[in-house]
Enzyme design. Structure first.
Site, PDB file in Angstrom:
ATOM      1  N   HIS A 153       0.646  -1.102  -0.008  1.00 49.15           N
ATOM      2  CA  HIS A 153       0.150   0.059  -0.126  1.00 49.15           C
ATOM      3  C   HIS A 153       1.057   1.229  -0.037  1.00 49.15           C
ATOM      4  O   HIS A 153       1.982   1.366  -0.362  1.00 49.15           O
ATOM      5  CB  HIS A 153      -1.214   0.101   1.218  1.00 49.15           C
ATOM      6  CG  HIS A 153      -1.667  -1.196   1.066  1.00 49.15           C
ATOM      7  ND1 HIS A 153      -2.700  -1.614   0.404  1.00 49.15           N
ATOM      8  CD2 HIS A 153      -1.364  -2.583   2.085  1.00 49.15           C
ATOM      9  CE1 HIS A 153      -2.992  -2.877   0.734  1.00 49.15           C
ATOM     10  NE2 HIS A 153      -2.273  -3.484   1.587  1.00 49.15           N
ATOM     11  N   GLU A 205       1.712 -11.924   5.859  1.00 50.76           N
ATOM     12  CA  GLU A 205       0.719 -10.971   6.507  1.00 50.76           C
ATOM     13  C   GLU A 205       0.912 -11.160   8.096  1.00 50.76           C
ATOM     14  O   GLU A 205       0.717 -12.175   8.919  1.00 50.76           O
ATOM     15  CB  GLU A 205      -0.840 -11.668   6.340  1.00 50.76           C
ATOM     16  CG  GLU A 205      -1.081 -11.674   4.514  1.00 50.76           C
ATOM     17  CD  GLU A 205      -1.990 -10.304   4.222  1.00 50.76           C
ATOM     18  OE1 GLU A 205      -1.884  -9.232   5.133  1.00 50.76           O
ATOM     19  OE2 GLU A 205      -2.480 -10.316   3.274  1.00 50.76           O
TER      20      GLU A 205
HETATM   21 ZN    ZN Z   1      -2.217  -5.290   2.484  1.00 52.64          ZN
END
Ligand code: ZN
Length: 377
Positions: free
Chosen positions: A207, A341
């Site tokens: 991001h 993650e």
């Molecule tokens: Zn992400």
């Protein structure tokens, strides 16, 4: 002199003599310290309530000019003063006898024909320059004893990596290879080269810019977490002799195809995309690692496995396991690639962890361990 006073003196006098003996030792031990934390904040005063004025990475040596409340007052290579926490740096005199297995693994070594992996500054204060010659502009200064990672040599100058990741040149006659410095102490140490030395690692902080990624219950944004971890990881990898490409090093928009293309054009050995997870289920938690679904190789899977195991071991969060997906960055990159993650930002407990610099540093350390294991087998 009553018996009680005599007993008291028997206790206090030797203690006072011990104190006198210890005093010059302690003062001597702290003339120089070596940073032991992965990446450590330098502050304007002796406490965490003072503003951060800079950062140093593990292995950096700093000249001590004073001590206050458990903090060292140190002189930076550019002459400024700052404070570093006493528990994140050790007196340098201790560094040699107490060097353990981990310290050995930290110190890369190279064959005599290749440039050394690191050098130690021998001049008292030495200019760093933009190119290999005194006609290039000065870009910084380092003091005697500073260790620098070497990435190349040109015309008798070393091309070195500074603690903040920038590159510069230092004259070869004002620095000596670290191997030489070590063997001249008696050669009692057997050095193990880091498996990361010379490896090209593309780091992709997820991001950025107009895309905040997932946002936690109290507003912490995924894009900030991914960039913080990537920066810490880049500094640590470079200190072990790896070359690092960051697909972004600031809060900017970068397209998914552009991220993979950067790694491909650069010829990365591995691609590592860093993210935090999110779910509508606010109790979802833990760590997962992803690799490409189509055309995955054994190396893709092994990379994912090394990273997942290291993250779970270091961070102690739930192990959700390995997954495959058709993510653009995994599909379009042409080298072994993984996407981690690291915890759920949508889970309030894990969001609180993710935003702390301590957790971010531990996540970076885990990824270093995982990459080191991947490259050493
Ligand atoms: Zn992400």
């Amino acid at each position: 002199m009553g018996p009680r006073l005599g007993k008291r003196l028997l206790f206090w006098v030797p203690l006072f003599l011990l104190f006198l003996l210890a005093l010059p030792l302690a003062a001597h031990a702290a003339t120089q310290v070596e940073v032991t934390g992965l990446v450590v904040n330098l502050r304007a005063g002796p406490g965490t309530d003072y503003p951060v004025v800079g950062q140093v990475s593990r292995g950096t040596r700093l000249v001590v000019v004073g001590e206050a409340r458990g903090w060292y007052n140190v002189a930076l290579p550019d002459g400024r003063r700052a404070f570093i926490a006493g528990w994140l740096a050790r007196p340098l005199e201790e560094a040699v006898p107490s060097r353990g297995i981990t310290a050995r693994e930290d110190k890369p070594v190279s064959s005599p024909a290749a440039p050394p992996n690191s050098v130690e500054v021998t001049g008292s204060v030495v200019n760093l320059r933009a190119g290999p010659g005194t006609d290039y502009p000065v870009v910084g200064q380092v003091s005697r004893g500073t260790r620098l990672v070497v990435v190349g040599e040109a015309r008798g100058w070393y091309n070195v990596v500074l603690p903040d990741g920038r590159r510069a040149f230092i004259a070869g006659w004002l620095a000596r290879p670290r191997e030489e410095a070590i063997s001249s102490r008696g050669g009692e140490e057997r050095l193990i080269p880091s498996a990361l030395a010379g490896k090209k690692i593309a780091l992709d902080p997820g991001h950025g810019g107009s895309d905040p990624g997932a946002i936690g219950p109290t507003g912490y944004q995924e894009k900030g977490f991914t960039l913080a971890v990537a920066r810490l990881l880049a500094a640590e990898l470079r200190s072990r002799g790896a070359q690092v490409l960051l697909t972004r090093d600031r809060d900017v928009d970068v397209g998914l195809y552009a991220r993979a293309a950067m790694a491909n054009d650069w010829g990365a050995d591995v691609f590592l995309s860093i993210h935090a997870d999110a779910s509508f289920n606010s109790s979802a938690r833990g760590i997962s690692t992803w690799y490409r679904r189509e055309g995955a190789t054994a190396e893709d899977r092994r990379l994912a496995q090394c990273l997942q195991e290291a993250l779970v071991k270091e961070l102690g969060l739930a192990d959700r396991g390995l997954f495959t997906a058709n993510f653009v960055v995994l599909r379009e990159s042409s080298m072994p690639a993984a996407l981690v993650e690291i915890g759920f930002i949508s889970n309030s407990d894990e969001e609180a962890l993710l935003r702390t610099p301590e957790f971010q540093a531990r996540a970076a350390k885990a990824l270093v361990d995982g990459l080191e294991r991947y490259f050493s087998s």
